[in-house]
Design an enzyme around this catalytic site. Structure first.
Site, mmCIF file in Angstrom:
data_model
loop_
_atom_site.group_PDB
_atom_site.id
_atom_site.type_symbol
_atom_site.label_atom_id
_atom_site.label_comp_id
_atom_site.label_asym_id
_atom_site.label_seq_id
_atom_site.Cartn_x
_atom_site.Cartn_y
_atom_site.Cartn_z
ATOM 1 C CG HIS A 157 -11.785 -4.572 -16.182
ATOM 2 N ND1 HIS A 157 -11.287 -5.452 -17.115
ATOM 3 C CD2 HIS A 157 -13.128 -4.563 -16.356
ATOM 4 C CE1 HIS A 157 -12.291 -5.947 -17.835
ATOM 5 N NE2 HIS A 157 -13.415 -5.425 -17.395
ATOM 6 C CB SER A 279 8.055 -0.953 9.504
ATOM 7 O OG SER A 279 9.400 -0.657 9.171
ATOM 8 C CE LYS A 285 4.383 0.589 5.616
ATOM 9 N NZ LYS A 285 5.345 -0.286 4.948
ATOM 10 C CD GLU A 292 1.173 -7.578 3.770
ATOM 11 O OE1 GLU A 292 2.180 -7.518 3.069
ATOM 12 O OE2 GLU A 292 1.050 -6.964 4.849
#
Ligand code: ARG
Length: 459
Positions: A157, A279, A285, A292
């Site tokens: 979970h 970024s 970043k 992804e």
């Protein structure tokens, strides 16, 4: 000049948009090699059936070899009349060897031809994906071997559950990918049935030996037993698209774990710069784009499967042009996985795990089950032990203390037999070492599994 394979009964030319709509050469050109391999075998079978002379066969085989080379080294020049790869190959063959090329299509239809080409292509594609899967398995195995005893939180979970080893986490994905590899291999066994010689749908009447074709084409080990099914079956494409889609789902789960674990909040791993991007506005970043994309591209793998199944649904016997729509999704899924698996393997191979950050994310409550197990060893029924430890956890929350800092009196309040020895439980390394059942997270077991995988993946 028009090189259509079917112009005879037509008095008007194909409309421009219709040609655009119908023509598949721009993508089925990828079948060129398979198409030529199939045609070389077909020429051999024609000669054995006495339909062409040995000399004619030699001319055809030699010419097909030249066309094959043109495709291989990029010299092949397509013409606008090349409706599909089959037309293109035959057209070029005619330019190179003349009249004899007109005999190649004897007894054959593009229907059995394209089904054969696709099977040959699919077998090669499946092998490539199998190799790529193995590459990712090896990268995961390498990390597992480095981290057989690195303790980290295991989650259910997405809540901290019990301590596990990082090597164990890596090997969980190796298991998943092994099932994917088997699925792909299994699909190959059914792709090995040869449709060639089925003609357009009813079979061939010119005495071409189909059994003999399986000897001339070594990827095939049986001939399709029903010519109607032979030209209308695309199960092998659907099966592979399913195997690819499920692989994509597995990769999306791996990717999601890695996206989470590489965030500052977890900090369990750091991806190499080579597999991250930055970024345009936030200089600090470092984004896990490789992961992804791996997660995101599962969408198209599923879409390609659903698309093909939808295309096939309700098609009447036998061949229908709808089936030309099997190619783009298949090529797309193949390319998506080919590159995705290469990137995934390299990203996994080059990531840095942080045992310190993993250790820092462990908390004593994750040893609650160990504590309950200890009570079981003292003779307490597990259900009762669960309740007793639950009370201890609650006391810890009330007193704002980690379990190991609760006074002995608190432990004895739930179980009088507890003595100082109870504090030995609060050792994460000990906890994982005790999970030594087969398949468990104990470093000893993980090492055994690593050795097993090393053997298996390298043999
Ligand atoms: N391009 C077609 C396909 O991919 C080849 C078969 C065409 N057959 C036909 N009867 N038009 O399915």
């Amino acid at each position: 000049m028009d090189h259509k394979l079917w112009g005879g009964r037509f008095s008007a030319p194909t409309a421009e948009d219709m040609a655009l709509y119908n023509d598949s050469f721009r993508y089925d050109v990828r079948l060129a090699e398979c198409d030529i391999v199939g045609s070389i075998a077909w020429a051999g079978a024609l000669e054995e059936a006495g339909l062409i002379s040995a000399d004619e066969r030699d001319q055809l085989v030699q010419g097909l070899g030249l066309v094959r080379m043109e495709f291989a080294d990029g010299r092949f020049v397509a013409m606008s009349s090349d409706e599909d790869v089959h037309t293109a190959v035959e057209r070029r063959l005619g330019e190179l060897v003349g009249e004899v090329a007109l005999k190649l299509h004897t007894g054959r239809s593009r229907n059995d031809q394209v089904a054969t080409d696709m099977r040959l292509f699919a077998i090669g594609a499946a092998r490539l994906v199998g190799d790529r899967l193995q590459g990712l398995q090896l990268a995961l195995l390498g990390q597992a071997e480095r981290h057989t005893a690195t303790v980290m939180p295991g989650y259910t979970h997405l809540q901290r559950a019990q301590p596990i080893t990082f090597g164990h986490w890596c090997l969980a994905y190796v298991e998943m990918l092994e099932r994917d590899r088997h699925r792909v291999e299994d699909a190959i066994t059914r792709a090995r049935t040869l449709p060639l010689g089925a003609g357009a749908l009813a079979g061939n009447s010119l005495g071409v030996e189909r059994e003999r074709l399986t000897e001339l084409l070594d990827e095939f080990d049986a001939v399709a037993g029903n010519s109607l099914d032979a030209v209308s079956d695309r199960d092998f494409v659907a099966e592979l698209l399913f195997a690819f889609a499920l692989t994509g789902i597995h990769l999306s789960r791996l990717a999601e774990d890695m996206v989470l674990y590489s965030s500052a909040e977890f900090g369990f791993i750091e991806l190499a710069d080579e597999y991250s991007t930055g970024s345009s506005i936030m200089p600090q970043k470092k984004n896990p784009d490789s992961m992804e994309l791996l997660r995101g591209k599962s969408g198209r793998l599923i879409g390609n499967l659903v698309g093909l199944l939808t295309t096939l649904k309700g098609l009447p016997m036998t061949y229908n042009k709808d089936m030309q729509e099997d190619k783009e999704p298949f090529f797309d899924s193949l390319d998506t996985l080919d590159l995705g698996l290469r990137v995934a393997a390299a990203a996994v191979d080059t990531m840095e795990a942080s045992p310190e950050r993993m250790r820092a994310a462990l908390d004593d409550a994750m040893l609650a089950t160990d504590l309950a197990d200890e009570l079981v060893r003292l003779g307490v029924p597990f259900r009762e032990a669960h309740g007793k430890v639950g009370r201890l956890v609650r006391r810890g929350i009330e007193l704002r203390l980690p379990l190991r800092e609760l006074p002995l009196a608190e432990f004895q309040a739930v179980q009088p037999e507890f003595d100082e020895g109870v504090y030995a439980i609060f050792d994460f390394a000990r906890s994982v070492a005790r999970k030594d059942s087969l398949g468990g997270t104990a470093p000893l077991r993980v090492s055994e599994q690593c050795a097993r995988w090393r053997d298996l993946l390298e043999s």
